[in-house]
Write a protein that holds these residues in place. Structure first.
Motif, PDB file in Angstrom:
ATOM      1  N   ILE A  96     -73.251  79.437  21.817  1.00 18.42           N
ATOM      2  CA  ILE A  96     -74.250  78.444  22.204  1.00 18.42           C
ATOM      3  C   ILE A  96     -75.347  79.227  22.929  1.00 18.42           C
ATOM      4  O   ILE A  96     -75.073  79.946  23.897  1.00 18.42           O
ATOM      5  CB  ILE A  96     -73.665  77.360  23.152  1.00 18.42           C
ATOM      6  N   PHE A  97     -76.550  79.117  22.418  1.00 18.31           N
ATOM      7  CA  PHE A  97     -77.700  79.790  23.032  1.00 18.31           C
ATOM      8  C   PHE A  97     -78.682  78.739  23.530  1.00 18.31           C
ATOM      9  O   PHE A  97     -78.995  77.785  22.813  1.00 18.31           O
ATOM     10  CB  PHE A  97     -78.421  80.681  22.015  1.00 18.31           C
ATOM     11  N   VAL A  98     -79.184  78.932  24.741  1.00 14.34           N
ATOM     12  CA  VAL A  98     -80.251  78.080  25.262  1.00 14.34           C
ATOM     13  C   VAL A  98     -81.497  78.951  25.366  1.00 14.34           C
ATOM     14  O   VAL A  98     -81.481  80.006  26.013  1.00 14.34           O
ATOM     15  CB  VAL A  98     -79.892  77.483  26.641  1.00 14.34           C
ATOM     16  N   LEU A  99     -82.565  78.516  24.687  1.00 16.78           N
ATOM     17  CA  LEU A  99     -83.812  79.285  24.659  1.00 16.78           C
ATOM     18  C   LEU A  99     -84.828  78.685  25.629  1.00 16.78           C
ATOM     19  O   LEU A  99     -84.655  77.555  26.111  1.00 16.78           O
ATOM     20  CB  LEU A  99     -84.393  79.287  23.242  1.00 16.78           C
ATOM     21  N   GLU A 100     -85.869  79.450  25.895  1.00 18.05           N
ATOM     22  CA  GLU A 100     -86.971  78.928  26.712  1.00 18.05           C
ATOM     23  C   GLU A 100     -87.583  77.727  25.978  1.00 18.05           C
ATOM     24  O   GLU A 100     -87.495  77.621  24.748  1.00 18.05           O
ATOM     25  CB  GLU A 100     -88.040  80.011  26.918  1.00 18.05           C
ATOM     26  N   ASP A 101     -88.238  76.851  26.725  1.00 20.81           N
ATOM     27  CA  ASP A 101     -88.818  75.646  26.120  1.00 20.81           C
ATOM     28  C   ASP A 101     -89.846  75.961  25.040  1.00 20.81           C
ATOM     29  O   ASP A 101     -89.970  75.234  24.063  1.00 20.81           O
ATOM     30  CB  ASP A 101     -89.461  74.762  27.209  1.00 20.81           C
ATOM     31  N   ASP A 102     -90.607  77.040  25.213  1.00 20.34           N
ATOM     32  CA  ASP A 102     -91.658  77.366  24.240  1.00 20.34           C
ATOM     33  C   ASP A 102     -91.217  78.443  23.240  1.00 20.34           C
ATOM     34  O   ASP A 102     -92.041  79.047  22.552  1.00 20.34           O
ATOM     35  CB  ASP A 102     -92.932  77.824  24.972  1.00 20.34           C
ATOM     36  N   ALA A 103     -89.917  78.695  23.138  1.00 23.56           N
ATOM     37  CA  ALA A 103     -89.409  79.765  22.264  1.00 23.56           C
ATOM     38  C   ALA A 103     -89.550  79.386  20.791  1.00 23.56           C
ATOM     39  O   ALA A 103     -89.622  78.208  20.428  1.00 23.56           O
ATOM     40  CB  ALA A 103     -87.948  80.041  22.594  1.00 23.56           C
ATOM     41  N   ASP A 104     -89.557  80.402  19.934  1.00 17.84           N
ATOM     42  CA  ASP A 104     -89.617  80.223  18.489  1.00 17.84           C
ATOM     43  C   ASP A 104     -88.184  79.988  17.979  1.00 17.84           C
ATOM     44  O   ASP A 104     -87.449  80.936  17.700  1.00 17.84           O
ATOM     45  CB  ASP A 104     -90.237  81.472  17.839  1.00 17.84           C
ATOM     46  N   ILE A 105     -87.811  78.715  17.868  1.00 15.33           N
ATOM     47  CA  ILE A 105     -86.436  78.353  17.473  1.00 15.33           C
ATOM     48  C   ILE A 105     -86.130  78.862  16.070  1.00 15.33           C
ATOM     49  O   ILE A 105     -85.069  79.453  15.824  1.00 15.33           O
ATOM     50  CB  ILE A 105     -86.220  76.822  17.536  1.00 15.33           C
ATOM     51  N   ASP A 106     -87.050  78.633  15.138  1.00 17.04           N
ATOM     52  CA  ASP A 106     -86.826  79.061  13.750  1.00 17.04           C
ATOM     53  C   ASP A 106     -86.677  80.574  13.650  1.00 17.04           C
ATOM     54  O   ASP A 106     -85.832  81.079  12.896  1.00 17.04           O
ATOM     55  CB  ASP A 106     -87.967  78.583  12.842  1.00 17.04           C
ATOM     56  N   GLY A 107     -87.488  81.301  14.400  1.00 17.02           N
ATOM     57  CA  GLY A 107     -87.410  82.759  14.398  1.00 17.02           C
ATOM     58  C   GLY A 107     -86.066  83.236  14.939  1.00 17.02           C
ATOM     59  O   GLY A 107     -85.460  84.175  14.405  1.00 17.02           O
ATOM     60  N   PHE A 108     -85.580  82.562  15.989  1.00 24.28           N
ATOM     61  CA  PHE A 108     -84.298  82.948  16.589  1.00 24.28           C
ATOM     62  C   PHE A 108     -83.132  82.632  15.659  1.00 24.28           C
ATOM     63  O   PHE A 108     -82.246  83.473  15.462  1.00 24.28           O
ATOM     64  CB  PHE A 108     -84.112  82.241  17.940  1.00 24.28           C
ATOM     65  N   THR A 109     -83.123  81.441  15.063  1.00 29.91           N
ATOM     66  CA  THR A 109     -82.030  81.092  14.138  1.00 29.91           C
ATOM     67  C   THR A 109     -82.066  82.007  12.909  1.00 29.91           C
ATOM     68  O   THR A 109     -81.026  82.376  12.368  1.00 29.91           O
ATOM     69  CB  THR A 109     -82.090  79.608  13.711  1.00 29.91           C
ATOM     70  N   GLY A 110     -83.277  82.395  12.489  1.00 32.24           N
ATOM     71  CA  GLY A 110     -83.413  83.342  11.380  1.00 32.24           C
ATOM     72  C   GLY A 110     -82.817  84.699  11.727  1.00 32.24           C
ATOM     73  O   GLY A 110     -82.161  85.339  10.900  1.00 32.24           O
ATOM     74  N   LEU A 111     -83.030  85.144  12.974  1.00 35.85           N
ATOM     75  CA  LEU A 111     -82.461  86.401  13.450  1.00 35.85           C
ATOM     76  C   LEU A 111     -80.934  86.359  13.383  1.00 35.85           C
ATOM     77  O   LEU A 111     -80.293  87.320  12.953  1.00 35.85           O
ATOM     78  CB  LEU A 111     -82.920  86.664  14.893  1.00 35.85           C
ATOM     79  N   LEU A 112     -80.365  85.236  13.782  1.00 34.19           N
ATOM     80  CA  LEU A 112     -78.902  85.080  13.746  1.00 34.19           C
ATOM     81  C   LEU A 112     -78.379  85.129  12.312  1.00 34.19           C
ATOM     82  O   LEU A 112     -77.420  85.849  12.005  1.00 34.19           O
ATOM     83  CB  LEU A 112     -78.488  83.753  14.406  1.00 34.19           C
ATOM     84  N   LYS A 113     -79.019  84.360  11.424  1.00 33.46           N
ATOM     85  CA  LYS A 113     -78.578  84.310  10.019  1.00 33.46           C
ATOM     86  C   LYS A 113     -78.698  85.664   9.337  1.00 33.46           C
ATOM     87  O   LYS A 113     -77.799  86.090   8.609  1.00 33.46           O
ATOM     88  CB  LYS A 113     -79.405  83.278   9.245  1.00 33.46           C
ATOM     89  N   ASP A 114     -79.812  86.346   9.575  1.00 36.44           N
ATOM     90  CA  ASP A 114     -80.062  87.626   8.899  1.00 36.44           C
ATOM     91  C   ASP A 114     -79.084  88.721   9.319  1.00 36.44           C
ATOM     92  O   ASP A 114     -78.810  89.638   8.544  1.00 36.44           O
ATOM     93  CB  ASP A 114     -81.498  88.103   9.171  1.00 36.44           C
ATOM     94  N   ASN A 115     -78.590  88.645  10.529  1.00 35.57           N
ATOM     95  CA  ASN A 115     -77.741  89.721  11.039  1.00 35.57           C
ATOM     96  C   ASN A 115     -76.259  89.360  11.151  1.00 35.57           C
ATOM     97  O   ASN A 115     -75.441  90.210  11.514  1.00 35.57           O
ATOM     98  CB  ASN A 115     -78.255  90.182  12.409  1.00 35.57           C
ATOM     99  N   ALA A 116     -75.926  88.110  10.841  1.00 41.10           N
ATOM    100  CA  ALA A 116     -74.522  87.695  10.912  1.00 41.10           C
ATOM    101  C   ALA A 116     -73.698  88.420   9.856  1.00 41.10           C
ATOM    102  O   ALA A 116     -74.118  88.554   8.710  1.00 41.10           O
ATOM    103  CB  ALA A 116     -74.424  86.181  10.710  1.00 41.10           C
ATOM    104  N   ASP A 117     -72.538  88.913  10.258  1.00 43.38           N
ATOM    105  CA  ASP A 117     -71.642  89.633   9.355  1.00 43.38           C
ATOM    106  C   ASP A 117     -70.316  88.878   9.276  1.00 43.38           C
ATOM    107  O   ASP A 117     -69.521  88.907  10.219  1.00 43.38           O
ATOM    108  CB  ASP A 117     -71.420  91.057   9.882  1.00 43.38           C
ATOM    109  N   LEU A 118     -70.091  88.190   8.151  1.00 35.96           N
ATOM    110  CA  LEU A 118     -68.865  87.393   7.996  1.00 35.96           C
ATOM    111  C   LEU A 118     -67.600  88.248   8.068  1.00 35.96           C
ATOM    112  O   LEU A 118     -66.518  87.747   8.332  1.00 35.96           O
ATOM    113  CB  LEU A 118     -68.890  86.620   6.673  1.00 35.96           C
TER     114      LEU A 118
END
Length: 202
Positions: free
Chosen positions: A149-171
């Motif tokens: 569970i990640f809590v970001l700053e109010d003005d953070a780029d949510i899509d950019g952060f979730t993209g970072l997670l998806k791109d680097n996740a290793d199943l």
């Protein structure tokens, strides 16, 4: 006199034999009628049992398919969304603690706060850009399950952060096993992430 006795005995024997044959015939007829009578209910019972079995199997099948369609990740995501609906200001630690005790999880789990940097499940990629982060996972390391569970700053780029997670996740971050499912979702500035089996049933 002996002849008369022999004749009478022979006559008695013939009469008794004919009487036995008559009784046996009647008994056979009665037994056949009785069998015919009992066969009808047995057939009906068999048909009823077959119908009940088919109905039961059909219900079990539809129940099983309904259960099969809901994965571990989807169940935990629904739990996360429910928590966020009930309390949008709930902290990452409280959410993670609730998720790791969800009934769909069969193992003993734990949660711990994490700092930006190298995190379990993302190989050599550094995960940064969050204000608060909590990992929840099993205490036994061979189970292919890790959640955050990640809590970001109010003005953070949510899509950019979730993209970072998806791109680097290793199943297959866990050498022994491999996760089957990756779920990433956000509600407001809170991000849910999990890699896990689709089901814990073997």
């Amino acid at each position: 006199m002996k002849k008369l006795i022999c004749i009478l005995l022979t006559a008695a024997l013939i009469i008794s034999l004919s009487a036995c044959k008559k009784d046996t015939g009647e008994t056979a007829e009665t037994t056949a009628a009785s069998t015919e009578h009992t066969e009808v209910p047995e057939t009906t019972t068999d048909e009823t049992t077959a119908a009940e079995t088919e109905s039961s199997a059909s219900q079990e099948s539809s129940s099983a398919s309904a259960t099969d369609s809901v994965t571990v990740g989807q169940t935990l995501l629904a739990d996360f969304e429910k928590q966020m609906t009930e309390d949008a200001g709930k902290g990452a630690q409280a959410i993670a603690d609730a998720l790791i005790t969800n009934p769909i999880i069969p193992f003993a789990g734990a949660s711990m706060a994490v700092e930006p940097g190298l995190l379990t499940g993302f190989g050599n990629a550094e995960i940064t850009g969050f204000q608060e982060g909590v990992m929840f996972s099993p205490m036994i390391g061979t189970i292919p399950f890790v959640g955050y569970i990640f809590v970001l700053e109010d003005d953070a780029d949510i899509d950019g952060f979730t993209g970072l997670l998806k791109d680097n996740a290793d199943l297959r971050w866990n050498i022994c096993t491999e996760a089957e499912e990756l779920v990433v979702h956000s509600v407001g500035n809170t991000v849910f992430f999990v890699m896990c089996p689709k089901s814990f049933e073997s």
